[in-house]
Design a protein around this motif. Structure first.
Motif, PDB file in Angstrom:
ATOM      1  N   GLN A 441       0.832  -1.197   0.000  1.00 34.66           N
ATOM      2  CA  GLN A 441       0.000   0.000   0.000  1.00 34.66           C
ATOM      3  C   GLN A 441       0.867   1.248   0.000  1.00 34.66           C
ATOM      4  OE1 GLN A 441      -3.623   0.083   0.133  1.00 34.66           O
ATOM      5  NE2 GLN A 441      -3.173   2.175  -0.467  1.00 34.66           N
ATOM      6  N   PHE A 521     -13.454  -1.280   1.888  1.00 34.14           N
ATOM      7  CA  PHE A 521     -12.104  -0.899   1.475  1.00 34.14           C
ATOM      8  C   PHE A 521     -11.448  -0.066   2.568  1.00 34.14           C
ATOM      9  CE2 PHE A 521     -13.457  -1.829  -2.894  1.00 34.14           C
ATOM     10  CZ  PHE A 521     -12.350  -2.543  -3.316  1.00 34.14           C
ATOM     11  N   ARG A 523      -7.131   1.104   4.051  1.00 31.55           N
ATOM     12  CA  ARG A 523      -5.762   1.319   3.589  1.00 31.55           C
ATOM     13  C   ARG A 523      -4.737   0.576   4.450  1.00 31.55           C
ATOM     14  NH1 ARG A 523      -4.896   5.699   0.313  1.00 31.55           N
ATOM     15  NH2 ARG A 523      -2.954   6.279   1.315  1.00 31.55           N
ATOM     16  N   GLN A 740      -7.722  -4.422   1.451  1.00 28.17           N
ATOM     17  CA  GLN A 740      -6.802  -3.298   1.354  1.00 28.17           C
ATOM     18  C   GLN A 740      -6.850  -2.744  -0.053  1.00 28.17           C
ATOM     19  OE1 GLN A 740      -2.667  -4.209   2.159  1.00 28.17           O
ATOM     20  NE2 GLN A 740      -2.380  -2.240   3.177  1.00 28.17           N
ATOM     21  N   SER A 741      -6.903  -1.442  -0.165  1.00 26.83           N
ATOM     22  CA  SER A 741      -7.115  -0.804  -1.459  1.00 26.83           C
ATOM     23  C   SER A 741      -6.116  -1.273  -2.507  1.00 26.83           C
ATOM     24  CB  SER A 741      -7.033   0.719  -1.299  1.00 26.83           C
ATOM     25  OG  SER A 741      -7.290   1.367  -2.516  1.00 26.83           O
ATOM     26  N   GLY A 744      -7.247  -4.886  -3.693  1.00 26.23           N
ATOM     27  CA  GLY A 744      -8.623  -5.223  -4.010  1.00 26.23           C
ATOM     28  C   GLY A 744      -9.338  -4.304  -4.955  1.00 26.23           C
ATOM     29  N   ARG A 745      -8.703  -3.201  -5.353  1.00 31.11           N
ATOM     30  CA  ARG A 745      -9.482  -2.202  -6.085  1.00 31.11           C
ATOM     31  C   ARG A 745      -9.408  -2.357  -7.587  1.00 31.11           C
ATOM     32  NH1 ARG A 745      -5.457   2.598  -4.353  1.00 31.11           N
ATOM     33  NH2 ARG A 745      -4.273   2.869  -6.263  1.00 31.11           N
ATOM     34  N   VAL A 757     -20.607  -1.073  -1.036  1.00 30.33           N
ATOM     35  CA  VAL A 757     -19.197  -0.797  -0.788  1.00 30.33           C
ATOM     36  C   VAL A 757     -19.091   0.201   0.353  1.00 30.33           C
ATOM     37  CG1 VAL A 757     -17.039   0.089  -1.758  1.00 30.33           C
ATOM     38  CG2 VAL A 757     -18.637  -1.176  -3.207  1.00 30.33           C
ATOM     39  N   LEU A 759     -16.490   2.504   2.463  1.00 35.57           N
ATOM     40  CA  LEU A 759     -15.165   3.122   2.355  1.00 35.57           C
ATOM     41  C   LEU A 759     -14.704   3.500   3.757  1.00 35.57           C
ATOM     42  CD1 LEU A 759     -15.856   5.393  -0.758  1.00 35.57           C
ATOM     43  CD2 LEU A 759     -14.979   3.053  -0.706  1.00 35.57           C
ATOM     44  N   GLN A 772     -12.667   1.125  -6.898  1.00 31.35           N
ATOM     45  CA  GLN A 772     -13.222   0.375  -5.770  1.00 31.35           C
ATOM     46  C   GLN A 772     -14.691   0.035  -6.010  1.00 31.35           C
ATOM     47  OE1 GLN A 772     -12.287   3.190  -2.655  1.00 31.35           O
ATOM     48  NE2 GLN A 772     -10.380   2.145  -2.123  1.00 31.35           N
ATOM     49  N   ARG A 775     -15.616  -2.827  -8.411  1.00 32.53           N
ATOM     50  CA  ARG A 775     -15.546  -4.261  -8.054  1.00 32.53           C
ATOM     51  C   ARG A 775     -16.934  -4.880  -7.992  1.00 32.53           C
ATOM     52  NH1 ARG A 775     -12.344  -4.883 -10.502  1.00 32.53           N
ATOM     53  NH2 ARG A 775     -12.145  -2.674 -10.889  1.00 32.53           N
TER      54      ARG A 775
END
Length: 868
Positions: A441, A521, A523, A740-741, A744-745, A757, A759, A772, A775
């Motif tokens: 990340q 999602f 970080r 984790q962004s 997975g994004r 979703v 955030l 994101q 997905r």
């Protein structure tokens, strides 16, 4: 086979675009994809193409069709793929009838092509999958010779070919004795001598330089080493020349010095008439000039285009400020026409306005097309917080003033991150960043602190100055207030009590209670792991209360804080303590274990009955035989299948099909074929099954509950595939996937059973947020199927029409709220560039005059959707 050229490819693409779908095939082309193929056919003979369709509209399928047509015309293709997406590309290519190599990730894998047991050097592969991270070699003075000695070995061999003599002391040099290196150098030099062209030109260029003996020094191959680029070029020679270069996620790693740029420049060697096909849903994220970066990826001339981009951006801003000005509207129309003309030879873009499902939503509701997505903030109000958390939030806001102007980077970082849930337990320790677990990340974010300061309004490009002593003292005082507030003195794990995480938990559980899954999602791993533990602990306690089975017998030590927090929050079993809860858990688990025991005892026979109607062939058949010889692996296979299926309802055929899907998810394609003969012998099958069982144990041998799961930078690829498989099932665990962004994004398909979703840590970059949301907002998604059901019910009752739900966690009245407002403004700029929404509805409200003018302006926005 000789490549028959781009006119042949163009004809093939047009034929494919009109060909009927094969009955029963999962690989089909919709109308928009067929139009895109015809548009690609008209452009490729002249130049490269950018396919910039919005997330979830099937760009990969357009690329696969193009690759297939190039291969049928006798050409070769290389696909540059982000590291985690190799298996999805393999599946999509296979579905499209294209055979390709496994994803090439490492130098060792590259050299293995010249092992004695291999019969196919890289140039024999019509399609090569190449990881974006392939050239991330950690070389330097201590690097082992096999990692860099291809270049000196190739230099020595080519000098023998051209000048009939070897460099001094090269014949017996111990640095050049690796058999794979020698075989690779011999093969490349021989082919260059036979074919000439670029291969011979590159090697002749080496001879013109004074390489020897400096080329034998390992330190010369470091990141800034003298011979690093030459080594990359030498490796590229071994892959052969490519007629088509496909760049997936072409917006990534912008800049001439990036790994992706080096792949394109040195490793993916283009034939003289090669073309590039770039795929990206977000060619523009923060700056319209980013169009230039993507255009360079396909080798397009950008000087005139850059001027057209600047003129269009200026015209957009001017007409947004004063849409009633006829002069500004006319200037905008002219700039939009110039922008369109400049990019049209290279660019194709379809967006969700063309989606049949989005249009059906509009017809059903009468609302604007974009309203199929609904943003609803998960608000945390300071008035609702207890005293210590209110004090912490106030301290964070005070820091935003005390540290104004970027004078203290610690305070900048803390005030920007507290409200998002990371920076609670160890506020002075990089806000819960874990240098090892969050490595990917952080690498992706790059200079994230500088970006945050820029968005916060600090002087761009100005490094924070040293704070004067008094200001530093104030910063330290506020930091102390914050630290004391969030840690408290009661010994409770503060992260479990963080109000942002608790608000997220309530929102997630509300969606779950409605029978839906949730994608989250974040970080940084520590707050995400805390969220996962808390969700699992709460569901475990609720299951005990309601006497529902819960597949867990003990409470792992690392989950004890979450269980205690969940007990406090829910008011359940508070008097029992951990020991009492553990005893209840063990008692209820007996019933779960009894059911599992019955499944284990009959599993092999159940699978055999399922296979009787549809026998397997090839490697999977061999793997099943290897599984039958390993009774100790039955429990983990049974658990894996039980998490996907209902033992009381599914047929043996369904169990056998699910066993196959689970096994395939753990494997890379062609893995286990050690001698390269395309089959598995008994020994290979046994060793490969052991790896399958090991990976299943990593995923299903865990002791904690699986209601919520974490996917982060260190999650193995096989586990990611299994998580994706489970999350895409309506009735299986996990119900909540916290991703984790960075991992997975992009690329992952998580849309089959989810439309919500959350955030947890909202991003600054609207392009990232689009990825994101993408997905779950994809073709054949859960939302689309719900929409079809809503249409059927509309005649009977006007119920709630389903939408894609976007839920950011926002601390009201804080810098967090400002951050989200900045993101929304940037989102509007992104829509002006990519979606034709130059003047968004939010800017004119109910004013009919401005609304009419906005419609005129938006209709003049450039449209790059392919038309027949």
């Amino acid at each position: 086979m000789t490549f028959r050229g781009w006119p042949t490819v163009a004809n093939g693409l047009r034929q494919l675009s009109h060909a009927p779908d094969v009955a029963g095939s999962a690989w089909k082309l919709d109308g928009g994809q067929r139009r895109s193929l015809r548009a690609v056919a008209s452009r490729l003979p002249s130049n490269g193409v950018i396919v910039a369709d919005e997330v979830g509209m099937g760009k990969t399928r357009i690329a696969v069709a193009t690759v297939r047509t190039v291969v049928q015309a006798g050409g070769r293709a290389v696909v540059l793929v982000p590291p985690g997406l190799g298996f999805q590309w393999r599946d999509e290519l296979a579905a499209g009838g294209v055979r390709c190599s496994p994803l090439l990730r490492s130098l060792q894998q590259y050299l293995d092509a010249w092992a004695a047991t291999r019969t196919r050097p890289w140039e024999c592969e019509s399609v090569v999958l190449l990881s974006h991270a392939f050239t991330n070699w950690r070389l330097g003075a201590q690097a082992e010779p096999w990692r860099w000695s291809l270049l000196p070995a190739l230099f020595a061999r080519w000098r023998k070919v051209r000048r009939n003599r070897l460099p001094p002391n090269s014949l017996d040099n111990p640095l050049l004795q690796d058999p794979l290196i020698r075989a690779a150098a011999e093969h490349i030099a021989l082919r260059a001598a036979e074919t000439g062209g670029y291969l011979a030109e590159f090697l002749d260029g080496l001879l013109e330089e004074t390489l020897w003996p400096g080329v034998l020094e390992a330190k010369q191959y470091g990141r800034q080493g003298k011979f690093r680029h030459a080594l990359e070029g030498a490796v590229g020679l071994g892959l052969g020349l490519f007629d088509l270069i496909v760049v997936d996620e072409a917006h990534k790693s912008r800049g001439d010095a990036s790994g992706l740029a080096r792949l394109l420049e040195k490793v993916a060697v283009a034939s003289p008439d090669a073309r590039r096909l770039a795929l990206t849903a977000t060619p523009v994220e923060l700056d319209a000039r980013q169009w230039v970066d993507v255009l360079r990826r396909i080798g397009a001339e950008t000087q005139e285009t850059a001027r057209a981009i600047d003129q269009y951006v200026d015209a957009c801003r001017n007409v947004q400020e004063l849409p009633v000005s006829e002069e500004r509207r006319l200037t905008f129309a002219q700039a939009a026409a110039g922008f369109k003309a400049s990019l049209d030879p290279y660019l194709l873009r379809r967006d969700k306005r063309e989606s049949e499902q989005v249009r059906r939503f509009h017809a059903l509701t009468g609302e604007p097309l974009h309203a199929y997505r609904r943003e609803s903030a998960i608000e945390v109000r300071p008035d609702d917080l207890n005293l210590r958390w209110r004090r912490a939030v106030c301290a964070a806001e005070a820091l935003s003033l005390t540290a104004a102007g970027g004078l203290d980077p610690r305070a900048q970082r803390l005030r920007l991150t507290l409200g998002s849930g990371h920076g609670v337990n160890e506020l002075l320790d990089r806000c819960h960043l874990d240098a090892e677990e969050d490595k990917l990340q952080l690498e992706l974010d790059g200079a994230i602190d500088a970006t945050q300061r820029d968005v916060a309004g600090n002087a761009e490009g100005v490094a924070p100055a040293a704070a004067d002593e008094k200001r530093a003292q104030r910063v330290d005082w506020w930091l102390g207030v914050m630290r004391d507030s969030v840690t408290g003195g009661d010994g409770q794990d503060a992260l479990m009590e963080h109000p942002g995480l608790q608000a997220a938990v309530r929102a997630i559980e509300a969606v779950h209670c409605a029978g839906e899954k949730v994608l989250v999602f974040g970080r940084y791993t520590r707050p995400m792991r805390a969220l996962v533990s808390l969700l699992n602990a709460r569901q475990m306690l609720l299951a005990l209360k309601e006497e529902r089975p819960w597949a867990q017998a003990v409470i792992p030590a690392e989950d004890e804080p979450a269980v205690l927090a969940a007990s406090r929050q829910l008011g359940l079993f508070r008097d029992d303590g951990l020991n009492g809860i553990g005893q209840r858990l063990a008692v209820q688990y007996e019933a779960v274990e009894d059911q599992r025991r019955k499944l284990r005892e009959g599993l092999v026979g159940l699978l055999e009955r399922g296979l009787a109607s549809e026998p397997w062939e090839g490697p999977l058949s061999r793997l099943f035989e290897a599984f039958r010889q390993c009774p100790g692996d039955v429990p983990v296979v049974a658990r894996a299948l039980a998490e996907m299926l209902d033992p009381k309802e599914e047929s043996p055929e369904v169990w056998a099909a699910e066993f196959r899907r689970i096994v395939e998810a753990t494997l890379e394609r062609s893995e286990g074929d050690e001698n390269g003969d395309g089959a598995l012998d008994d020994g290979e099958a046994e060793r490969l099954w052991n790896r399958v069982a090991e990976r299943l144990n990593e995923e299903y041998g865990r002791r904690e509950g699986g209601f919520a799961r974490l996917m982060y930078g260190k999650t193995p690829p096989s586990t990611r595939r299994l998580l994706q498989l489970g999350f895409n099932r309506n009735n299986s665990f996990p119900r909540v996937l916290v991703a984790q962004s960075v991992v997975g994004r992009e690329g992952l398909n998580l849309h089959r059973a989810c439309r919500t979703v959350v955030l947890l840590h909202p991003e600054w970059n609207p392009g990232v947020v689009e990825q994101q949301i993408g997905r779950v907002d994809r073709l054949d998604s859960h939302w689309e199927r719900l929409l079809i059901d809503a249409e059927r019910q509309a005649a009977e009752s006007r119920g709630e029409v389903p939408r894609i739900e976007i839920l950011p966690v926002i601390f009201k009245g804080t810098y967090d709220e400002h951050n989200w407002a900045v993101l929304r403004r940037r989102w509007d700029d992104l829509r002006a560039q990519l979606h034709g929404v130059v003047i968004p509805p939010s800017s004119h409200g109910d004013d009919p005059e401005i609304s009419a003018l906005a419609r005129i302006v938006n209709e003049n926005a450039p449209d790059f959707s392919p038309r027949d």
